[in-house]
Design a protein around this motif. Sequence first.
Motif, PDB file in Angstrom:
ATOM      1  N   VAL A 154       1.017  -0.965   0.215  1.00  0.00           N
ATOM      2  CA  VAL A 154       0.119  -0.144  -0.572  1.00  0.00           C
ATOM      3  C   VAL A 154       0.678   1.290  -0.150  1.00  0.00           C
ATOM      4  O   VAL A 154       0.575   1.621  -0.424  1.00  0.00           O
ATOM      5  CB  VAL A 154      -0.894   0.351   0.982  1.00  0.00           C
ATOM      6  N   GLY A 155       2.525   1.287   0.649  1.00  0.00           N
ATOM      7  CA  GLY A 155       2.769   2.518   0.802  1.00  0.00           C
ATOM      8  C   GLY A 155       3.442   2.729  -0.306  1.00  0.00           C
ATOM      9  O   GLY A 155       3.764   3.545  -0.920  1.00  0.00           O
ATOM     10  N   ARG A 156       3.215   1.657  -1.513  1.00  0.00           N
ATOM     11  CA  ARG A 156       4.647   2.241  -2.723  1.00  0.00           C
ATOM     12  C   ARG A 156       3.213   2.585  -4.334  1.00  0.00           C
ATOM     13  O   ARG A 156       3.522   2.522  -4.381  1.00  0.00           O
ATOM     14  CB  ARG A 156       4.453   0.412  -3.044  1.00  0.00           C
ATOM     15  N   ILE A 157       1.998   1.955  -3.869  1.00  0.00           N
ATOM     16  CA  ILE A 157       1.119   2.482  -4.261  1.00  0.00           C
ATOM     17  C   ILE A 157       0.720   4.069  -4.063  1.00  0.00           C
ATOM     18  O   ILE A 157       0.396   5.003  -4.640  1.00  0.00           O
ATOM     19  CB  ILE A 157      -0.308   1.575  -3.755  1.00  0.00           C
ATOM     20  N   PHE A 158       1.326   4.250  -2.907  1.00  0.00           N
ATOM     21  CA  PHE A 158       0.951   5.920  -2.246  1.00  0.00           C
ATOM     22  C   PHE A 158       1.972   6.239  -2.853  1.00  0.00           C
ATOM     23  O   PHE A 158       1.292   7.277  -3.184  1.00  0.00           O
ATOM     24  CB  PHE A 158       1.422   5.960  -0.643  1.00  0.00           C
ATOM     25  N   GLU A 159       3.389   5.985  -3.222  1.00  0.00           N
ATOM     26  CA  GLU A 159       3.925   7.147  -3.775  1.00  0.00           C
ATOM     27  C   GLU A 159       3.750   6.347  -5.506  1.00  0.00           C
ATOM     28  O   GLU A 159       4.479   7.865  -5.575  1.00  0.00           O
ATOM     29  CB  GLU A 159       5.862   6.082  -3.125  1.00  0.00           C
ATOM     30  N   GLU A 160       3.334   6.101  -6.340  1.00  0.00           N
ATOM     31  CA  GLU A 160       3.513   5.614  -6.984  1.00  0.00           C
ATOM     32  C   GLU A 160       2.097   6.815  -7.489  1.00  0.00           C
ATOM     33  O   GLU A 160       2.166   7.445  -9.052  1.00  0.00           O
ATOM     34  CB  GLU A 160       2.984   4.803  -7.593  1.00  0.00           C
ATOM     35  N   VAL A 161       0.839   6.839  -7.042  1.00  0.00           N
ATOM     36  CA  VAL A 161      -0.346   7.444  -7.150  1.00  0.00           C
ATOM     37  C   VAL A 161      -0.534   9.460  -7.587  1.00  0.00           C
ATOM     38  O   VAL A 161      -0.577   9.609  -7.294  1.00  0.00           O
ATOM     39  CB  VAL A 161      -1.205   7.541  -6.676  1.00  0.00           C
ATOM     40  N   LYS A 162       0.980   9.530  -6.662  1.00  0.00           N
ATOM     41  CA  LYS A 162       1.266  11.321  -6.572  1.00  0.00           C
ATOM     42  C   LYS A 162       1.836  11.860  -7.693  1.00  0.00           C
ATOM     43  O   LYS A 162       1.558  13.384  -7.749  1.00  0.00           O
ATOM     44  CB  LYS A 162       1.956  11.138  -4.965  1.00  0.00           C
ATOM     45  N   GLN A 163       2.053  11.219  -8.433  1.00  0.00           N
ATOM     46  CA  GLN A 163       2.945  11.233  -9.520  1.00  0.00           C
ATOM     47  C   GLN A 163       4.281  12.465  -9.421  1.00  0.00           C
ATOM     48  O   GLN A 163       3.691  13.008 -10.724  1.00  0.00           O
ATOM     49  CB  GLN A 163       1.981  11.543 -10.375  1.00  0.00           C
ATOM     50  N   ARG A 164       4.667  12.505  -8.659  1.00  0.00           N
ATOM     51  CA  ARG A 164       6.045  13.287  -8.955  1.00  0.00           C
ATOM     52  C   ARG A 164       7.012  13.092  -9.694  1.00  0.00           C
ATOM     53  O   ARG A 164       6.714  11.767 -10.563  1.00  0.00           O
ATOM     54  CB  ARG A 164       6.785  13.443  -6.997  1.00  0.00           C
ATOM     55  N   PRO A 165       8.074  14.408 -10.020  1.00  0.00           N
ATOM     56  CA  PRO A 165       8.965  13.364 -10.909  1.00  0.00           C
ATOM     57  C   PRO A 165       9.530  12.599  -9.858  1.00  0.00           C
ATOM     58  O   PRO A 165       9.780  13.043  -9.287  1.00  0.00           O
ATOM     59  CB  PRO A 165       9.583  15.123 -10.958  1.00  0.00           C
ATOM     60  N   LEU A 166      10.492  11.776 -10.838  1.00  0.00           N
ATOM     61  CA  LEU A 166      11.575  10.475 -10.869  1.00  0.00           C
ATOM     62  C   LEU A 166      12.944  11.283 -10.004  1.00  0.00           C
ATOM     63  O   LEU A 166      12.903  11.049  -9.190  1.00  0.00           O
ATOM     64  CB  LEU A 166      11.391   9.787 -12.254  1.00  0.00           C
ATOM     65  N   TYR A 167      13.248  12.196 -10.890  1.00  0.00           N
ATOM     66  CA  TYR A 167      14.158  13.095 -10.327  1.00  0.00           C
ATOM     67  C   TYR A 167      14.168  14.371 -10.743  1.00  0.00           C
ATOM     68  O   TYR A 167      13.495  14.610 -10.869  1.00  0.00           O
ATOM     69  CB  TYR A 167      15.417  12.616 -10.621  1.00  0.00           C
ATOM     70  N   LEU A 168      15.073  14.890  -9.908  1.00  0.00           N
ATOM     71  CA  LEU A 168      15.097  16.789 -10.232  1.00  0.00           C
ATOM     72  C   LEU A 168      16.252  17.281 -10.630  1.00  0.00           C
ATOM     73  O   LEU A 168      17.338  16.897  -9.557  1.00  0.00           O
ATOM     74  CB  LEU A 168      14.573  17.927  -9.933  1.00  0.00           C
ATOM     75  N   LEU A 169      17.126  17.714 -11.554  1.00  0.00           N
ATOM     76  CA  LEU A 169      18.793  18.268 -12.175  1.00  0.00           C
ATOM     77  C   LEU A 169      18.162  19.779 -11.547  1.00  0.00           C
ATOM     78  O   LEU A 169      17.754  20.732 -11.947  1.00  0.00           O
ATOM     79  CB  LEU A 169      18.565  17.919 -13.822  1.00  0.00           C
ATOM     80  N   ARG A 170      19.489  20.225 -11.104  1.00  0.00           N
ATOM     81  CA  ARG A 170      19.719  21.159 -10.609  1.00  0.00           C
ATOM     82  C   ARG A 170      20.840  22.152 -11.351  1.00  0.00           C
ATOM     83  O   ARG A 170      20.104  23.323 -12.022  1.00  0.00           O
ATOM     84  CB  ARG A 170      20.918  21.536  -9.634  1.00  0.00           C
ATOM     85  N   VAL A 171      21.505  21.437 -12.522  1.00  0.00           N
ATOM     86  CA  VAL A 171      22.796  21.498 -13.783  1.00  0.00           C
ATOM     87  C   VAL A 171      23.074  20.880 -14.742  1.00  0.00           C
ATOM     88  O   VAL A 171      22.986  19.698 -13.816  1.00  0.00           O
ATOM     89  CB  VAL A 171      23.356  22.941 -13.413  1.00  0.00           C
ATOM     90  N   GLU A 172      23.608  21.185 -15.983  1.00  0.00           N
ATOM     91  CA  GLU A 172      23.898  20.521 -16.787  1.00  0.00           C
ATOM     92  C   GLU A 172      25.099  20.763 -16.873  1.00  0.00           C
ATOM     93  O   GLU A 172      25.094  21.927 -17.127  1.00  0.00           O
ATOM     94  CB  GLU A 172      23.379  20.028 -17.865  1.00  0.00           C
ATOM     95  N   PHE A 173      26.729  20.332 -16.949  1.00  0.00           N
ATOM     96  CA  PHE A 173      27.545  20.835 -17.248  1.00  0.00           C
ATOM     97  C   PHE A 173      27.802  19.992 -18.877  1.00  0.00           C
ATOM     98  O   PHE A 173      27.475  18.959 -18.989  1.00  0.00           O
ATOM     99  CB  PHE A 173      28.305  20.611 -16.540  1.00  0.00           C
ATOM    100  N   LYS A 174      27.947  21.606 -20.053  1.00  0.00           N
ATOM    101  CA  LYS A 174      28.987  20.595 -20.927  1.00  0.00           C
ATOM    102  C   LYS A 174      29.393  21.697 -21.480  1.00  0.00           C
ATOM    103  O   LYS A 174      29.694  22.968 -20.897  1.00  0.00           O
ATOM    104  CB  LYS A 174      27.785  20.124 -21.894  1.00  0.00           C
ATOM    105  N   LYS A 175      30.037  21.597 -22.580  1.00  0.00           N
ATOM    106  CA  LYS A 175      31.457  22.759 -23.188  1.00  0.00           C
ATOM    107  C   LYS A 175      30.893  23.854 -23.625  1.00  0.00           C
ATOM    108  O   LYS A 175      29.430  23.701 -24.177  1.00  0.00           O
ATOM    109  CB  LYS A 175      31.729  21.780 -24.351  1.00  0.00           C
TER     110      LYS A 175
END
Length: 312
Positions: free
Chosen positions: A287-308
């Motif tokens: 049930v706890g895992r169902i609770f986490e899934e139904v919130k539909q929050r982003p899987l992750y957030l990026l602070r910054v991307e470094f490239k050339k």
Amino acid sequence: MQLVSIVVPVFNEEDNIEVFYQEVCKHMDPLDYHFELLFVDDGSSDATPLLLERLAQQDGRVRGLIMARNYGHQLALTCGLDHANGDAVITMDGDMQHPPEMLPLLLKKWKEGFEVVQTIRVSTAGVSWFKNFTSGIFYKLINWMSKVRIQEGGSDFRLLDKAVVESFRRFKERARFIRGMIGAIGYRQVLVEFTAPKRYAGTSKFSLKKMIHFALDGITAYSQLPLRFAFYIGLLFAFISFILTMHVVYIKMFTPEAVPGWATISASILLLGGVQLLGLGIIGEYVGRIFEEVKQRPLYLLRVEFKKDQKD
């Protein structure tokens, strides 16, 4: 010329970054491929992000994806796979336990037509017997409980064809067990064995607590057997309780005096209460895992991307 993306999740690996980068370049430069090296920083608190920024400015093939916080190894891998542009994508750890000298072999197998080239860790130098023992038990347990076969000794060191990566991106669950997800995807797969050397520097960030959470994610993601197990245990003890009740009725009605039996009754109540709590705990985990899934929050957030030629 085809592009190969190498995805490397890192967490507090400041002592390994430079050596790993040099070894990858050493083994990839002679090959007839373009490549990009994607480091995914999983919320490091040391100088890892600064090293990634410097490497990205020095070499246009290097990109540094800096996550907003620590999300865990599986989501860091997911982030790298989401941002990879290659015709083939190789995921590996940056502590040198996934040997860069194996990169040509993985690419050779890919050119032979295999869409998933999965490495199998035969042994790991410097790893305790306890970790090897618990790892073996985990794979036997999950393969017994799950319909999806998960290769014992499998690691997150693998090559995926672009088609497999695109299929993987369609999976949206939060509790990720990527070894199981890749096994469930299918496609043409081949196994390649290797012996993992010791870490080049630092210590493993995969604590016992993280190992337990990882195992639970794998079991609950690919098996409903714990729920059925709780149901079967409940049926068994309901039957035992019925037999015990018939015994009490018989003693009461057909013998001169009832056996006191307070200890038996107390033990039965405690036993049945414990089984009920066990069942509720298993249900609560799902049930706890169902609770986490139904919130539909982003899987992750990026602070910054470094490239050339791009800085924060």
